[in-house]
Design a protein around this motif. Structure first.
Motif, PDB file in Angstrom:
ATOM      1  N   ILE A 206      39.459   8.560 -86.487  1.00 44.37           N
ATOM      2  CA  ILE A 206      40.459   8.361 -85.435  1.00 44.37           C
ATOM      3  C   ILE A 206      39.852   7.542 -84.298  1.00 44.37           C
ATOM      4  N   ARG A 207      40.635   6.595 -83.797  1.00 46.46           N
ATOM      5  CA  ARG A 207      40.141   5.665 -82.776  1.00 46.46           C
ATOM      6  C   ARG A 207      41.219   5.493 -81.703  1.00 46.46           C
ATOM      7  N   ILE A 208      40.880   5.816 -80.470  1.00 48.72           N
ATOM      8  CA  ILE A 208      41.836   5.696 -79.375  1.00 48.72           C
ATOM      9  C   ILE A 208      41.334   4.690 -78.350  1.00 48.72           C
ATOM     10  N   ILE A 209      42.225   3.833 -77.908  1.00 50.52           N
ATOM     11  CA  ILE A 209      41.967   2.919 -76.797  1.00 50.52           C
ATOM     12  C   ILE A 209      43.043   3.225 -75.764  1.00 50.52           C
ATOM     13  N   ALA A 210      42.642   3.869 -74.676  1.00 53.56           N
ATOM     14  CA  ALA A 210      43.624   4.371 -73.712  1.00 53.56           C
ATOM     15  C   ALA A 210      44.169   3.271 -72.810  1.00 53.56           C
ATOM     16  N   ASP A 211      43.358   2.250 -72.556  1.00 60.97           N
ATOM     17  CA  ASP A 211      43.786   1.188 -71.637  1.00 60.97           C
ATOM     18  C   ASP A 211      42.923  -0.045 -71.910  1.00 60.97           C
ATOM     19  N   VAL A 212      43.560  -1.145 -72.310  1.00 58.41           N
ATOM     20  CA  VAL A 212      42.782  -2.340 -72.650  1.00 58.41           C
ATOM     21  C   VAL A 212      42.089  -2.928 -71.412  1.00 58.41           C
ATOM     22  N   ASP A 213      42.545  -2.546 -70.224  1.00 54.37           N
ATOM     23  CA  ASP A 213      41.932  -3.040 -68.985  1.00 54.37           C
ATOM     24  C   ASP A 213      40.974  -2.021 -68.381  1.00 54.37           C
ATOM     25  N   TYR A 214      40.454  -1.115 -69.210  1.00 55.76           N
ATOM     26  CA  TYR A 214      39.576  -0.071 -68.680  1.00 55.76           C
ATOM     27  C   TYR A 214      38.284  -0.672 -68.125  1.00 55.76           C
ATOM     28  N   GLN A 215      37.657   0.067 -67.225  1.00 57.29           N
ATOM     29  CA  GLN A 215      36.360  -0.322 -66.685  1.00 57.29           C
ATOM     30  C   GLN A 215      35.267   0.354 -67.510  1.00 57.29           C
ATOM     31  N   PRO A 216      34.435  -0.410 -68.206  1.00 56.84           N
ATOM     32  CA  PRO A 216      33.407   0.197 -69.068  1.00 56.84           C
ATOM     33  C   PRO A 216      32.454   1.089 -68.277  1.00 56.84           C
ATOM     34  N   ILE A 217      32.106   2.228 -68.875  1.00 48.45           N
ATOM     35  CA  ILE A 217      31.143   3.143 -68.269  1.00 48.45           C
ATOM     36  C   ILE A 217      29.824   2.985 -69.025  1.00 48.45           C
ATOM     37  N   ALA A 218      28.828   2.415 -68.383  1.00 47.37           N
ATOM     38  CA  ALA A 218      27.540   2.150 -69.032  1.00 47.37           C
ATOM     39  C   ALA A 218      26.777   3.441 -69.283  1.00 47.37           C
ATOM     40  N   ILE A 219      25.868   3.373 -70.263  1.00 47.25           N
ATOM     41  CA  ILE A 219      24.996   4.509 -70.605  1.00 47.25           C
ATOM     42  C   ILE A 219      23.626   4.233 -70.000  1.00 47.25           C
ATOM     43  N   THR A 220      23.069   5.245 -69.345  1.00 48.15           N
ATOM     44  CA  THR A 220      21.772   5.084 -68.694  1.00 48.15           C
ATOM     45  C   THR A 220      20.800   6.169 -69.180  1.00 48.15           C
ATOM     46  N   PRO A 221      19.523   5.876 -69.380  1.00 48.40           N
ATOM     47  CA  PRO A 221      18.985   4.513 -69.396  1.00 48.40           C
ATOM     48  C   PRO A 221      19.559   3.713 -70.561  1.00 48.40           C
ATOM     49  N   GLN A 222      19.428   2.391 -70.485  1.00 49.41           N
ATOM     50  CA  GLN A 222      20.082   1.525 -71.477  1.00 49.41           C
ATOM     51  C   GLN A 222      19.560   1.768 -72.885  1.00 49.41           C
ATOM     52  N   LEU A 223      18.249   2.038 -73.021  1.00 50.66           N
ATOM     53  CA  LEU A 223      17.642   2.278 -74.335  1.00 50.66           C
ATOM     54  C   LEU A 223      17.360   3.759 -74.520  1.00 50.66           C
ATOM     55  N   ASN A 224      17.590   4.231 -75.724  1.00 51.24           N
ATOM     56  CA  ASN A 224      17.337   5.629 -76.058  1.00 51.24           C
ATOM     57  C   ASN A 224      15.826   5.888 -76.067  1.00 51.24           C
ATOM     58  N   LYS A 229      15.962   2.060 -78.653  1.00 50.91           N
ATOM     59  CA  LYS A 229      17.080   1.240 -79.131  1.00 50.91           C
ATOM     60  C   LYS A 229      18.359   1.681 -78.440  1.00 50.91           C
ATOM     61  N   ILE A 230      19.389   0.830 -78.521  1.00 49.94           N
ATOM     62  CA  ILE A 230      20.700   1.192 -77.983  1.00 49.94           C
ATOM     63  C   ILE A 230      21.243   2.352 -78.802  1.00 49.94           C
ATOM     64  N   VAL A 231      21.858   3.313 -78.138  1.00 48.52           N
ATOM     65  CA  VAL A 231      22.329   4.507 -78.827  1.00 48.52           C
ATOM     66  C   VAL A 231      23.496   4.157 -79.754  1.00 48.52           C
ATOM     67  N   ASP A 232      23.476   4.736 -80.952  1.00 48.17           N
ATOM     68  CA  ASP A 232      24.499   4.496 -81.970  1.00 48.17           C
ATOM     69  C   ASP A 232      25.702   5.396 -81.689  1.00 48.17           C
ATOM     70  N   LEU A 233      26.855   4.763 -81.399  1.00 49.37           N
ATOM     71  CA  LEU A 233      28.069   5.513 -81.058  1.00 49.37           C
ATOM     72  C   LEU A 233      29.087   5.521 -82.194  1.00 49.37           C
ATOM     73  N   SER A 234      28.615   5.394 -83.437  1.00 48.30           N
ATOM     74  CA  SER A 234      29.524   5.300 -84.590  1.00 48.30           C
ATOM     75  C   SER A 234      30.512   6.459 -84.641  1.00 48.30           C
ATOM     76  N   ASN A 235      30.062   7.682 -84.318  1.00 44.00           N
ATOM     77  CA  ASN A 235      30.922   8.865 -84.449  1.00 44.00           C
ATOM     78  C   ASN A 235      31.646   9.240 -83.158  1.00 44.00           C
ATOM     79  N   SER A 236      31.480   8.429 -82.147  1.00 38.58           N
ATOM     80  CA  SER A 236      32.029   8.790 -80.841  1.00 38.58           C
ATOM     81  C   SER A 236      33.485   8.353 -80.703  1.00 38.58           C
TER      82      SER A 236
END
Length: 729
Positions: A206-224, A229-236
């Motif tokens: 299931i994949r939801i996009i609530a608003d195409v104009d959303y403001q991205p929320i960055a993940i910190t720190p950038q690397l795991n 490496k960048i965190v894998d969000l496949s199941n998110s």
């Protein structure tokens, strides 16, 4: 510089959309270390979303959810499940949590908890079950699913989208607003949902996009911290969205979407896609309800497919049984095919059937012109596969077929690896009008010689006439051809077995005849020889006989001996095939020593024989193997008798993996080395100076061959000869 939303054309199918490194703002995300359960990464909105003023990084998750829920996560981490759902209060606010296990840690998604009316949920589940349960076909089930999703979740447009084998898609069901243009029946290219997106739909259904104009929320720190490496969000479910896809939705006039995967037998069958013209989100409970709906829908499709497969199998079984009965009645299976022509055409929904055999070609169904027949024959000659499947001959095999051909589909079955016994089903070209949702090719722009892919801006109906294609061959067609192949191969195998049984009977009779013939030869040829020998001996025993008569008499007796030897050799050769190999362990050195003792040989006779100490044993028929060595030793003694310092060596060569008999006698000319193992063939030097019948080496070779071995020679004229015998262990 290219913008973020641009994707290099050649890399579109490799865009790492699971490594987007930001989330949508309708929830927050924490990444926990697996061992300590401390927060090692988080979305930048985590403190604000959960009403905490301090940073989460480095803190144990218990400070947020308490010890009891922390223990639940610890137990989950040690268990086999990959997903854990629970709810709890944080600062007096109820939240729902979903935990996922990954190599980089435990991902913890957090959303505000919304209480749903259980009676309303029960009513919705009842509606879903009843509507989908009453569907009599896959298309009806798809339309019912679209209607229910629209009714429950209130999206402007709901589409059921099915993939074909090339991953192009078609809208096969739709529920929309009255003022919207219908997309039903429109096709969309595989590039609209590229391979990375399809792979994610298999992982996260299931994949939801609530608003195409959303403001991205960055993940910190950038690397795991675990692997840098960048965190894998496949199941998110919160995973951010590719900028290309966001622009694609905007170009369609879509502000929010909800997409669920339809997975049939482990493969992505299609999608249920919801579009809305304004920002829209549904809570986790509603998304779970949507997942249940799709699960029920998938089960219904599976059930309908199963019923269709049973029906197809019953129809196929009936035709195959009739075909089997006809084949059993006919010597030539093709006659059975002719008698079942209509059934075999109907089974494959084909318009023509060609049967190619060694000396004839038979055509059933619609007429095929001679030129096409010739090209079909040439095409099949160059194909190595036992089965060929094509629904677009001129495109798949342009060397043999053209767009002008009326035949576009071919399904062939080869029974024996050669063009003989080949069956070909043909389908006519089926010209189709395909309606696309916009021109299929995505627009591209060139920057510094590199093509970049932009989301297309037009989704207006774009029609194209497709030629050179037939109806696709179905999985049921391929199952049918497999069953027919097994049926025919079993029939051909049975025919071969019958032939072998007949040949065995003849062979047994021939063996009996050969035994009788051998006895007859032995008796009928030896009887006159015994008479000649007896009368000659009587003549030579007379007291008054002159020297000339005595010389003639001795020559006659010598000829009788030669004739007896010849008869013995021929009989041994003739009856060798009748003899069964009696395998036993043979000590070769003892065999050779025993034979030399039998012939009373001693090295004082002017010929020296050397027998190597280390000669390995072998397994074989003792009598036959003894015949091999005695013949080779006799030849070596014969052809070294006039040689000064004559020497014979018998041993084993590890390098050649062979036993050998070597002598320094007359040798053999290279031109004679190939023919001396043939019956009655001798070298010119042997013919001139030595007696013999030309049978011994032919017998030796036949015995060695009967033991699955090889015999070969190394010789130089007037110097030496070495006979090598290789026998399997």
């Amino acid at each position: 510089m290219k913008k973020d939303k641009d994707i290099i054309l050649s890399n579109c199918d490799r865009e790492p959309i699971h490594l987007i490194n930001h989330i949508q703002p309708f929830g927050t995300l924490l990444v926990l270390d697996k061992e300590s359960l401390k927060v090692i990464q988080c979305a930048k909105n985590a403190s604000e979303y959960l009403a905490f003023m301090e940073s989460f990084i480095g803190k144990k998750i218990s400070f947020l959810i308490g010890k009891e829920l922390e223990q639940s996560i610890a137990n989950f981490n040690l268990g086999s499940k990959n997903r854990l759902e629970f709810s709890g209060k944080v600062n007096a606010t109820q939240f729902s949590f979903v935990a996922y296990k990954t190599k980089q840690g435990i991902l913890l998604e957090v959303e505000r908890f919304t209480i749903s009316d259980p009676i309303e949920l029960q009513d919705q589940l009842t509606t879903i079950t009843e509507a989908l349960g009453s569907s009599d076909s896959a298309l009806e089930a798809c339309q019912n699913a679209a209607n229910i999703v629209s009714k429950i979740f209130n999206y402007d447009r709901v589409l059921v989208y099915r993939f074909n084998k090339d991953w192009n898609g078609e809208v096969i069901a739709e529920c929309k607003q009255k003022n919207q243009t219908s997309w039903l029946g429109l096709h969309y290219p595989a590039t609209d949902i590229p391979q990375p997106a399809r792979a994610l739909f298999l992982k996260q259904k299931i994949r939801i996009i609530a608003d195409v104009d959303y403001q991205p929320i960055a993940i910190t720190p950038q690397l795991n911290p675990t692997d840098q490496k960048i965190v894998d969000l496949s199941n998110s479910e919160l995973r951010g969205v590719s900028p290309v896809h966001l622009q694609y939705l905007k170009n369609m006039g879509v502000n929010a979407s909800l997409t669920t995967s339809i997975i049939i037998e482990g493969k992505l069958w299609g999608l249920i896609t919801c579009h809305h013209s304004a920002p829209k989100s549904i809570n986790r409970t509603q998304r779970q309800l949507c997942s249940i709906l799709v699960e029920i829908f998938t089960n219904k499709i599976n059930s309908l497919n199963y019923k269709a497969a049973i029906k197809a199998n019953q129809e196929r079984s009936k035709i195959v049984e009739q075909l089997k009965f006809q084949i059993d009645q006919e010597k030539d299976w093709s006659n059975a095919f002719l008698s079942q022509a209509d059934n075999l055409l109907d089974l494959f929904n084909a318009q023509a059937l060609i049967i190619l055999q060694k000396n004839r070609t038979q055509i059933i169904g619609e007429k095929i012109n001679k030129d096409f027949q010739i090209r079909i024959s040439q095409f099949l000659k160059h194909q190595k596969s036992g089965r060929i499947v094509s629904s677009k001959l001129s495109l798949d095999y342009p060397k043999y077929f053209t767009a002008a051909d009326s035949w576009a589909g071919l399904l062939s079955l080869n029974l024996n690896g050669e063009q003989n016994n080949t069956i070909v089903w043909l389908r006519k070209e089926k010209i189709q009008q395909v309606n696309w949702g916009g021109k299929p090719k995505k627009p591209e722009k060139i920057i510094d010689g590199i093509a970049y892919l932009n989301p297309r801006t037009s989704f207006a109906k774009w029609s194209k006439q497709v030629k050179g294609h037939s109806e696709e061959w179905s999985e049921e067609n391929l199952k049918s051809i497999k069953i027919i192949k097994e049926l025919l191969q079993n029939h051909l195998l049975q025919q071969q077995q019958n032939k072998i049984r007949t040949l065995n009977k003849r062979l047994k009779q021939n063996n009996k005849d050969l035994k009788a013939f051998s006895y007859s030869v032995s008796h009928d040829l030896r009887s006159p020889l015994r008479g000649i020998e007896g009368f000659t001996n009587m003549l030579l025993e007379k007291p008054k006989i002159d020297a000339s008569t005595k010389q003639i008499g001795n020559k006659i007796l010598h000829s009788v001996d030669s004739m007896n030897n010849l008869i013995d050799g021929i009989l041994k050769l003739a009856t060798l095939n009748l003899k069964e190999i009696k395998g036993q362990n043979i000590k070769v050195r003892d065999l050779v020593l025993g034979y030399l003792e039998e012939i009373n040989f001693s090295n004082q006779e002017g010929i020296r024989i050397q027998i190597e100490e280390e000669i390995p044993d072998l397994t074989g028929d003792f009598i036959l193997i003894k015949q091999v060595f005695t013949n080779l030793i006799d030849n070596a003694l014969k052809y070294t008798q006039h040689k000064k310092d004559a020497k014979i060596v018998i041993g084993y060569s590890p390098q050649k993996n062979a036993y050998f008999v070597k002598d320094n006698g007359i040798g053999i000319h290279p031109s004679a080395q190939k023919k001396i193992f043939k019956l009655f063939q001798r070298s010119s030097a042997a013919l001139k100076n030595f007696e013999g019948e030309g049978i011994g080496l032919a017998l030796v070779k036949k015995i060695v061959k009967k033991h699955n071995g090889k015999i070969f020679i190394d010789s130089e004229l007037d110097k030496y000869s070495i006979f090598y015998i290789q026998l399997p262990s």
